[in-house]
Design an enzyme around this catalytic site. Structure first.
Site: not given
Ligand SMILES: NC(=O)c1ccc[n+]([C@@H]2O[C@H](COP(=O)([O-])OP(=O)(O)OC[C@H]3O[C@@H](n4cnc5c(N)ncnc54)[C@H](OP(=O)(O)O)[C@@H]3O)[C@@H](O)[C@H]2O)c1
Length: 300
Positions: A214-215, A218, A53, A212
């Site tokens: 990764g957005g 939305f 990461y 979610l």
């Protein structure tokens, strides 16, 4: 906060915090420490990492923050992963992107993780992805050595389909206590191809990455996202949730597989949305309405 028991002496908070994006938040270690403290104060005791990461930087950013208050270590469960090799300035020896689940690499990666976190044990180590070149006997040796030395307490996998999971499970002495999977109302593959059912068959609770999407859900103008937002808003009003994100978390949480969503945001209000979702319930009708919106058609 509900706890999920994964093994004797290993329980995770139902909501997990994920640190994949920690380097993007560009915050001083004092702020990261406050974030860790916020999670702990709200019952989120499990933190998800991977060696790679932030291009091999996030574990250390977390460890630097933790070093400001080392007593917090014993109040949390640290999860990390290994097995992916990324070309990176931090690892000039990595020429290509590939997988390495050799004993030598697993032992090396855990040593780095321990150093980064400034700890002497990892609660749970996951093999990040199924490696087509894996020698499961070597993985078993690595697990045994790490377990005997007390450096890794428990083991699991991530993104494993049935064949890889059961093959590795048949070699390793320690139980594979979870399978970390992409699970969301937006990405249904693991619901539909038997992978979630594999977890249920083996009585293991899956960790859900990108709950979610990764957005994307939305932001995307794709038909699927638009359809889903419409249904999520309707369900949100019906159940009195504060946002679509709460409904998305609830959709995972009410599933009988004991899914543990990993929150990917560092923002307090977004973490709180996941916590609030643990109090929500959905009717079977509402659960299927969201499924239909994602699939774009009714069930057969
Ligand atoms: N095992 C694996 O292969 C694997 C792969 C990927 C991830 N993971 C793990 O899963 C964790 C979670 O993944 P993720 O970060 O993709 O999770 P996610 O929660 O699905 O996505 C987080 C992203 O969504 C945005 N977001 C959250 N709430 C939003 C809202 N209400 N409106 C608009 N945007 C919103 C966040 O933006 P803000 O930052 O602005 O809030 C952030 O960019 C990672 O940290 C990592 O630990 C594992």
């Amino acid at each position: 906060m509900q706890k999920i028991s994964l093994a004797k002496n290993l329980s995770f908070s139902r909501i997990i915090h994920g640190l994949w994006r920690l380097d993007e938040w560009k915050q001083p270690k004092e702020e990261t420490l406050q974030l860790i403290q916020f999670c702990l104060d709200n019952g989120i005791t499990t933190f998800d990492h991977a060696d790679i990461y932030g291009s091999y930087t996030c574990e250390k950013l977390f460890g630097d923050a933790l070093s400001l208050q080392p007593s917090l270590r014993s109040h949390m469960q640290l999860v990390t992963k290994c097995g992916i090799i990324l070309p990176s300035a931090q690892r000039p020896q990595n020429a290509t992107h590939h997988y390495n689940t050799s004993k030598e690499h697993i032992l090396f990666s855990v040593e780095q993780s321990l150093k980064n976190f400034r700890t002497d044990y990892i609660d749970l180590l996951l093999i990040h992805r199924p490696d087509p070149f894996m020698d499961p006997a070597e993985v078993a040796e690595a697990f045994q050595e790490l377990h005997s030395a007390g450096k890794v307490l428990h083991f699991g996998v991530s993104n494993f389909k049935q064949d890889h999971f059961e093959m590795l499970a048949s070699y390793v002495k320690q139980p594979l206590v979870t399978n970390q999977l992409e699970l969301s109302a937006y990405q249904l593959e693991n619901f539909q191809d038997g992978t979630l059912q594999l977890c249920m068959k083996h009585r293991i609770a899956p960790m859900a990455w990108s709950p979610l999407s990764g957005g994307d859900i939305f932001a995307s103008n794709e038909e699927k996202a638009v359809r889903l937002r419409h249904t999520l808003t309707k369900v949100q009003e019906e159940i009195g949730a504060n946002g679509m994100d709460e409904v998305l978390y609830a959709w995972l949480l009410v599933h009988p597989a004991n899914i543990m969503p990993i929150v990917g945001s560092g923002k307090r209000q977004r973490i709180q949305a996941a916590i609030r979702a643990t109090e929500l319930s959905l009717t079977r009708d509402q659960w299927f309405a969201i499924l239909h919106a994602s699939m774009g058609h009714d069930v057969p």
